[in-house]
Enzyme design. Structure first.
Site, PDB file in Angstrom:
ATOM      1  N   GLU A  66      71.255 -81.583  34.484  1.00 54.28           N
ATOM      2  CA  GLU A  66      70.010 -82.127  33.948  1.00 54.28           C
ATOM      3  C   GLU A  66      69.930 -83.643  34.100  1.00 54.28           C
ATOM      4  OE1 GLU A  66      69.743 -82.928  29.549  1.00 54.28           O
ATOM      5  OE2 GLU A  66      71.142 -81.234  29.545  1.00 54.28           O
ATOM      6  N   ARG A  77      65.105 -90.514  24.831  1.00 54.48           N
ATOM      7  CA  ARG A  77      65.023 -89.806  26.110  1.00 54.48           C
ATOM      8  C   ARG A  77      63.761 -88.962  26.258  1.00 54.48           C
ATOM      9  NH1 ARG A  77      69.877 -86.263  26.733  1.00 54.48           N
ATOM     10  NH2 ARG A  77      69.169 -86.009  28.864  1.00 54.48           N
ATOM     11  N   ARG A  81      62.521 -83.575  31.687  1.00 55.43           N
ATOM     12  CA  ARG A  81      63.778 -83.496  32.445  1.00 55.43           C
ATOM     13  C   ARG A  81      63.520 -82.892  33.826  1.00 55.43           C
ATOM     14  NH1 ARG A  81      64.739 -85.441  28.210  1.00 55.43           N
ATOM     15  NH2 ARG A  81      66.417 -85.039  26.742  1.00 55.43           N
ATOM     16  N   HIS A  96      60.932 -80.077  26.952  1.00 54.09           N
ATOM     17  CA  HIS A  96      62.341 -79.931  26.563  1.00 54.09           C
ATOM     18  C   HIS A  96      62.827 -78.496  26.676  1.00 54.09           C
ATOM     19  CE1 HIS A  96      66.115 -80.651  24.283  1.00 54.09           C
ATOM     20  NE2 HIS A  96      66.008 -81.822  24.904  1.00 54.09           N
TER      21      HIS A  96
END
Length: 105
Positions: A66, A77, A81, A96
């Site tokens: 990731e 963050r 991703r 997420h």
């Protein structure tokens, strides 16, 4: 998914597909860093992704890694991703890991 993103399906797996041109600029930059081996701005970038959600094709542990896609305005963050597979496939999530879209050039 955002209404302006065209969702297609890839016959190789069940994940919807998103075109590279439809990704946010930060995701395109992250994908470029992945392809060039870094540098990565977050300590967790490159960590093994375990696919506990079972939304990506089943694969041995260590297949997926990731990487954080920065979100403008956030100091953490965030939720975005890119997950890279050892086979060369890339998946984008902006929620997420609740959903993934396979990145297509």
């Amino acid at each position: 998914p955002r209404p302006h993103v065209l969702l297609l399906h890839d016959s190789a797996d069940a994940a919807p597909v998103v075109r590279l041109a439809d990704l946010p600029a930060e995701a395109v930059a992250t994908l470029d860093r992945i392809r060039h081996g870094g540098p990565f701005p977050y300590a967790r970038d490159g960590a093994v992704f375990f696919n506990r959600e079972k939304l990506l094709p089943e694969a041995p542990r260590g297949t997926y890694h990731e990487y954080t896609v920065p979100t403008p305005g956030l100091t953490n963050r965030g939720a975005r991703r890119i997950v890279a597979s050892a086979a060369g496939a890339f998946y984008y999530t902006d929620d997420h890991y609740r959903s993934f879209r396979k990145i297509r050039p």
